[in-house]
Design a protein around this motif. Sequence first.
Motif, mmCIF file in Angstrom:
data_model
loop_
_atom_site.group_PDB
_atom_site.id
_atom_site.type_symbol
_atom_site.label_atom_id
_atom_site.label_comp_id
_atom_site.label_asym_id
_atom_site.label_seq_id
_atom_site.Cartn_x
_atom_site.Cartn_y
_atom_site.Cartn_z
ATOM 1 N N GLY A 78 -52.601 -7.858 22.642
ATOM 2 C CA GLY A 78 -52.891 -7.567 21.239
ATOM 3 C C GLY A 78 -51.722 -7.913 20.350
ATOM 4 O O GLY A 78 -50.755 -8.550 20.786
ATOM 5 N N VAL A 103 -51.291 -2.999 17.908
ATOM 6 C CA VAL A 103 -51.336 -2.226 19.158
ATOM 7 C C VAL A 103 -50.918 -0.763 18.973
ATOM 8 O O VAL A 103 -51.176 0.073 19.852
ATOM 9 C CB VAL A 103 -50.467 -2.884 20.261
ATOM 10 C CG1 VAL A 103 -51.071 -4.210 20.688
ATOM 11 C CG2 VAL A 103 -49.028 -3.086 19.794
ATOM 12 N N ALA A 105 -52.296 1.208 16.944
ATOM 13 C CA ALA A 105 -53.507 1.967 16.633
ATOM 14 C C ALA A 105 -53.998 2.765 17.850
ATOM 15 O O ALA A 105 -54.511 3.879 17.702
ATOM 16 C CB ALA A 105 -54.593 1.023 16.140
ATOM 17 N N ASP A 106 -53.852 2.220 19.045
ATOM 18 C CA ASP A 106 -54.356 2.899 20.254
ATOM 19 C C ASP A 106 -53.232 3.412 21.143
ATOM 20 O O ASP A 106 -53.463 3.701 22.317
ATOM 21 C CB ASP A 106 -55.198 1.917 21.103
ATOM 22 C CG ASP A 106 -56.335 1.348 20.303
ATOM 23 O OD1 ASP A 106 -56.998 2.133 19.614
ATOM 24 O OD2 ASP A 106 -56.520 0.112 20.344
ATOM 25 N N PHE A 107 -52.043 3.500 20.621
ATOM 26 C CA PHE A 107 -50.908 3.868 21.472
ATOM 27 C C PHE A 107 -50.933 5.367 21.790
ATOM 28 O O PHE A 107 -50.983 6.198 20.904
ATOM 29 C CB PHE A 107 -49.603 3.494 20.761
ATOM 30 C CG PHE A 107 -48.366 3.723 21.575
ATOM 31 C CD1 PHE A 107 -48.283 3.299 22.891
ATOM 32 C CD2 PHE A 107 -47.263 4.364 21.021
ATOM 33 C CE1 PHE A 107 -47.137 3.500 23.644
ATOM 34 C CE2 PHE A 107 -46.102 4.565 21.751
ATOM 35 C CZ PHE A 107 -46.049 4.134 23.058
ATOM 36 N N ASP A 108 -50.897 5.669 23.079
ATOM 37 C CA ASP A 108 -50.903 7.064 23.518
ATOM 38 C C ASP A 108 -49.796 7.201 24.567
ATOM 39 O O ASP A 108 -50.035 7.058 25.762
ATOM 40 C CB ASP A 108 -52.291 7.377 24.129
ATOM 41 C CG ASP A 108 -52.363 8.814 24.615
ATOM 42 O OD1 ASP A 108 -51.534 9.639 24.182
ATOM 43 O OD2 ASP A 108 -53.239 9.089 25.459
ATOM 44 N N HIS A 127 -46.410 7.521 12.775
ATOM 45 C CA HIS A 127 -47.433 8.556 12.598
ATOM 46 C C HIS A 127 -46.979 9.872 13.258
ATOM 47 O O HIS A 127 -46.606 9.884 14.432
ATOM 48 C CB HIS A 127 -48.728 8.069 13.249
ATOM 49 C CG HIS A 127 -49.921 8.897 12.884
ATOM 50 N ND1 HIS A 127 -50.042 10.234 13.216
ATOM 51 C CD2 HIS A 127 -51.045 8.584 12.209
ATOM 52 C CE1 HIS A 127 -51.175 10.698 12.764
ATOM 53 N NE2 HIS A 127 -51.811 9.715 12.134
ATOM 54 N N SER A 133 -46.758 14.083 20.012
ATOM 55 C CA SER A 133 -47.096 13.828 21.411
ATOM 56 C C SER A 133 -45.826 13.667 22.245
ATOM 57 O O SER A 133 -45.688 14.247 23.325
ATOM 58 C CB SER A 133 -47.976 12.574 21.491
ATOM 59 O OG SER A 133 -47.920 12.023 22.778
#
Length: 297
Positions: A78, A103, A105-108, A127, A133
């Motif tokens: 991505g 990438v 946007a979906d980073f966990d 964010h 987290s």
Amino acid sequence: MCDQSILIVGSIALDTIETPKGSRENLLGGSTTYATIAAGRTAPVHVVGVVGNDFPPEGHAIYRRFAADLTDLKVVEGKTFRWGGRYKGNMDERDTLFTDLGVFADFDPQLSEQNRIVPWVFLANIHPGLQLSVIGQNDRQQKVVIDTMNLWIETTRKELSAVLKKADVLLINEEEAQLLTGTVSEIDAANNLRELGPETVVIKRGSRGAILFGNKGSLSVGVYPVKEVVDPTGAGDTFGGGFIAELARNGSFSEALVAGSALASVCVEGFGVERLLRVTDEEIEERKAFLRSTVNA
Ligand code: AMP
């Protein structure tokens, strides 16, 4: 000797920047990048972040040079986070032209074993959900320093409040402090912010330096007189990286302000990270000596 390792989470970006001194595309940027280059000169930095498979080899090389641990820097299919900004006039103000999360946007992030016990944590601008987290997965947390920006104050205040409750030191600029507290008085804003969680608040005053409010009163530092400001992008993140690395090294808030300001003064002298990559230890020491003479308790 105490463990001075620093965990940094924030953005890793390709920036497009326009200033009165020129414009550049796809420069290596992002809050983590500036903070890692600043802190990595003197402290072992552990990076948490994500880039796309378009991230250039030069970017990877810079991370290898300044970071001690890249286990939690993920490369995924991505596009890397991209940000564009334009500065006008005296460059104290800027407009965001675009923000493409890519990438991010979906980073966990899932912290690896060794990064769960890194004692110093810098939650650079990103964010607040991501900051939360990471902080939730780190069990050492000797000191947590956090940075943020107007976007998160305006759009994700609830999550930001949760991060602030876990922070020891908040780094914030004047406009953001005003936006978050609704007060123009610096001292009132600092007191309000300290009630939200962090014991220490550092208000960055742009071209007028910075002031720290803590349980022993206040401390201010001026600015190093740079010959030419070329691009202010990343000055705040560079300040943060230098600040936390010095705090981890000797525990002095005054020296942390001096180190952060010295590195930030270098950052603004070139586009992106170009000046930070070339600066020598002697230049930094010379700037620190000048800045020590501007500290006011
Ligand atoms: P600063 O000038 O210290 O505010 O930092 C500028 C850096 O922040 C740039 O390199 C951008 O890539 C990055 N940045 C801009 N907007 C965001 C955002 N919404 N989230 C995370 N990083 C950002």
